[in-house]
Design an enzyme around this catalytic site. Structure first.
Site, mmCIF file in Angstrom:
data_model
loop_
_atom_site.group_PDB
_atom_site.id
_atom_site.type_symbol
_atom_site.label_atom_id
_atom_site.label_comp_id
_atom_site.label_asym_id
_atom_site.label_seq_id
_atom_site.Cartn_x
_atom_site.Cartn_y
_atom_site.Cartn_z
ATOM 1 N N SER A 150 74.316 -21.851 119.637
ATOM 2 C CA SER A 150 73.243 -21.900 120.623
ATOM 3 C C SER A 150 72.491 -20.571 120.693
ATOM 4 O O SER A 150 71.945 -20.111 119.701
ATOM 5 C CB SER A 150 73.806 -22.305 121.985
ATOM 6 O OG SER A 150 72.779 -22.593 122.898
ATOM 7 N N ASP A 307 65.609 -22.070 122.225
ATOM 8 C CA ASP A 307 66.715 -21.301 121.648
ATOM 9 C C ASP A 307 67.014 -21.777 120.231
ATOM 10 O O ASP A 307 66.404 -22.735 119.747
ATOM 11 C CB ASP A 307 67.937 -21.355 122.568
ATOM 12 C CG ASP A 307 68.613 -22.713 122.596
ATOM 13 O OD1 ASP A 307 67.985 -23.704 122.202
ATOM 14 O OD2 ASP A 307 69.782 -22.788 123.023
ATOM 15 N N ASP A 309 69.157 -23.567 118.538
ATOM 16 C CA ASP A 309 69.416 -24.971 118.197
ATOM 17 C C ASP A 309 68.506 -25.922 118.962
ATOM 18 O O ASP A 309 68.667 -27.135 118.899
ATOM 19 C CB ASP A 309 70.883 -25.337 118.396
ATOM 20 C CG ASP A 309 71.339 -25.245 119.849
ATOM 21 O OD1 ASP A 309 70.872 -24.340 120.558
ATOM 22 O OD2 ASP A 309 72.184 -26.064 120.263
ATOM 23 N N ASP A 311 67.959 -26.767 122.111
ATOM 24 C CA ASP A 311 68.319 -27.636 123.225
ATOM 25 C C ASP A 311 67.906 -27.026 124.565
ATOM 26 O O ASP A 311 67.831 -27.731 125.569
ATOM 27 C CB ASP A 311 69.812 -27.998 123.210
ATOM 28 C CG ASP A 311 70.741 -26.799 123.334
ATOM 29 O OD1 ASP A 311 70.267 -25.646 123.281
ATOM 30 O OD2 ASP A 311 71.958 -27.028 123.467
#
Length: 556
Positions: A150, A307, A309, A311
């Protein structure tokens, strides 16, 4: 065995390759480093397994990935006996972000799956976490894996696992998975297949557009007023912070005929070193440094960062002659206002979801629009669990940690959807003569001023973990001697109707509270404050008072 014994065992084990053992050899005679790398196994937390890349049992590396995957596949094969196998293929889907070793870890995962007779679908390039969640459902897989850490710093990577609904594992499933992982006491128990052999046997399949296309079409359907995007005058600066979102978000907006996207070119290419932002976290205003420069140059109206990834989504809004960051609860409140005021034929059976550490402003907004609010523990898997119960009645869900979702076909937070919704929302209110800052002020005037802040304190290593446990114990057992409060909810002890969790919530008055919670993804203790008052200045003064007095007690 203690850390030193584990270290010596791994150092001399021929199962590990030469480069791996050379890294271990390099820390010989360094007891602190040996202790940190070997005092425990890397654990599954709120969002899977996350750790520093390196050699050791408390590090993430190809061998830890293999072990986790063998445990996961054993769990999935056992779980097949309890689910409707006619609906799910004996397969998993694997995605990965732009971080160091993400592709390598994805392929290690696929090779273990293939060796166990499970088809591994692997994306041909980096993809977002929400698309992985969608892919599990689209391909009718029995599970999924996302290789990502993340928004953590560059030295981290991670391993998130998903069930057949595309949701991260809720506690009873996560506990079962951990049992399977812990049952692997020797790396020789891990099955692994050569990549070429896996491909030849059709157990490793590369995927791309067959998932990309339906995912993007689904995202485009979350809009309420798509025509606004085609004739928009709104100038939007966007940065994926060197992560996975750049290509997908650019494609979605292009297909929606939105032409005013201004890209932060220095940060568009995926790069796991994150050369322009060491902590690629849109929760932090520092991550917007390059976006602010670009926005100032083009006199932009809205700044968006996702961010690595993709999400989580952060926003900065224009407020007079400056750009102002708004926090995750404020973004959530704006989304709730826009979605509930735009959706037709809503009833009290319809519901929105947020968490016990997210603002109670959502409750007031839900009551105003006559829909229900469901509260969950921290972690989007719990929001996904609520969606699974009543997918047709789900309206939206969010966490204060900058995660939002508007469609039940995905069961994790989705910053691709969030970006599209944020742009349409800003465009709509601009067409009504309102800035997002003015909309937020109107929400506060209607429901009260909710002032929220989350403060994180890092506690590294074994000693840090013990310090966090001591702080939680002190507030759990001796809180009445520490400060005055109206009531307390201990989610580890009290019967709350939610799974047991190491979270303590103190109500300071009827509408204001403080929460202590160790992070499930980072070595941090989080302190959440939510203060409500009819007057903003008074609410801010209360927040400052509690921050000053409570943080001293937390950290003393």
């Amino acid at each position: 065995m203690n850390a030193e014994a584990y270290y010596l065992k791994w150092l001399n084990d021929a199962y590990f390759d030469e480069e791996f053992r050379a890294e271990l050899k390099a820390i010989e005679g360094n007891p602190e480093e040996i202790e940190d790398r070997f005092y425990k196994d890397l654990e599954f937390g709120t969002a899977g397994m996350r750790g520093v890349i390196g050699a050791g049992r408390n590090r993430i590396n190809r061998y830890i990935i293999r072990k986790a995957t063998q445990g996961f596949v054993n769990f999935l094969l056992e779980r097949r006996n309890t689910i409707d196998t006619s609906r799910f293929e004996k397969s998993v889907v694997i995605a990965y972000d732009s971080r160091r070793k993400s592709l390598e870890f994805a392929m290690e995962t696929a090779r273990v799956m293939a060796a166990n007779g499970v088809i591994a679908y692997v994306f041909d390039d980096v993809r977002t976490t929400p698309e992985l969640s969608f892919a599990v459902r689209e391909l009718k897989c029995m599970g999924g894996v996302m290789i990502t850490a993340s928004h953590n710093p560059p030295q981290y990577n991670g391993y998130k696992v998903y069930d057949e609904t595309g949701c991260q594992l809720v506690p009873h499933l996560a506990d079962a998975l951990v049992e399977h992982v812990e049952a692997i006491t020797d790396f020789e128990q891990v099955k692994i297949m050569d990549r070429k052999v896996a491909v030849e046997n059709k157990l490793l399949k590369v995927i791309n557009e067959e998932v990309d296309l339906p995912y993007i079409e689904m995202v485009k359907r979350v809009t309420f007023r798509p025509e606004l995007l085609k004739s928009s005058n709104l100038k939007v600066v966007y940065t994926p912070l060197h992560g996975t979102g750049g290509h997908t978000i650019s494609r979605v907006l292009k297909e929606m005929s939105f032409s005013n996207l201004i890209k932060v070119e220095e940060q568009m290419a995926p790069d796991g070193e994150f050369p322009t932002c060491n902590q690629p976290n849109p929760e932090n205003v520092e991550a917007f440094e390059y976006a602010i420069k670009t926005a100032t140059k083009y006199d932009a109206d809205l700044l968006i960062a996702t961010d690595p990834d993709c999400d989580r989504i952060g926003l900065m809004i224009k407020d007079g002659n400056r750009y102002r960051a708004i926090n995750g609860n404020q973004i959530g409140s704006l989304f709730v206002e826009y979605v509930l005021s735009s959706r037709k034929n809503l009833t009290n059976a319809h519901f929105i979801v947020n968490t016990v550490v997210s603002s109670d402003l959502a409750k007031a907004q839900a009551e105003y629009y006559n829909v229900s609010l469901r509260k969950t523990l921290t972690g989007f898997k719990f929001i996904g669990e609520q969606i699974e119960k009543d997918p047709t009645l789900f309206v939206m869900g969010y966490e204060e940690s900058y995660g939002y979702l508007f469609d039940p076909h995905v069961r994790d937070k989705d910053a691709v959807m969030g970006t599209l919704m944020a742009i349409e929302m800003a465009e709509y209110y601009q067409s009504q003569g309102l800035s997002l800052s003015e909309v937020l002020e109107n929400i506060y005037k209607r429901h009260g001023y909710f002032v929220d802040e989350t403060i994180s304190k890092t506690f590294e290593g074994k000693e840090g973990g013990e310090q966090m446990k001591a702080i939680m114990s002190r507030f759990r057992e001796s809180s009445e001697s520490l400060f005055k409060y109206q009531s307390k909810i201990d989610y580890l002890v009290d019967d709350t109707g939610l799974p047991k969790s190491d979270v303590i919530k103190f109500y300071l008055d009827d509408l204001s509270w403080m929460v202590l919670r160790p992070s499930g993804t980072e070595p941090k203790l989080k302190v959440y404050f939510s203060i409500c008052d009819e007057d903003f200045v008074k609410a801010k003064q209360k927040l400052d008072y509690y921050k000053t007095h409570m943080l001293e007690k937390v950290l003393s």
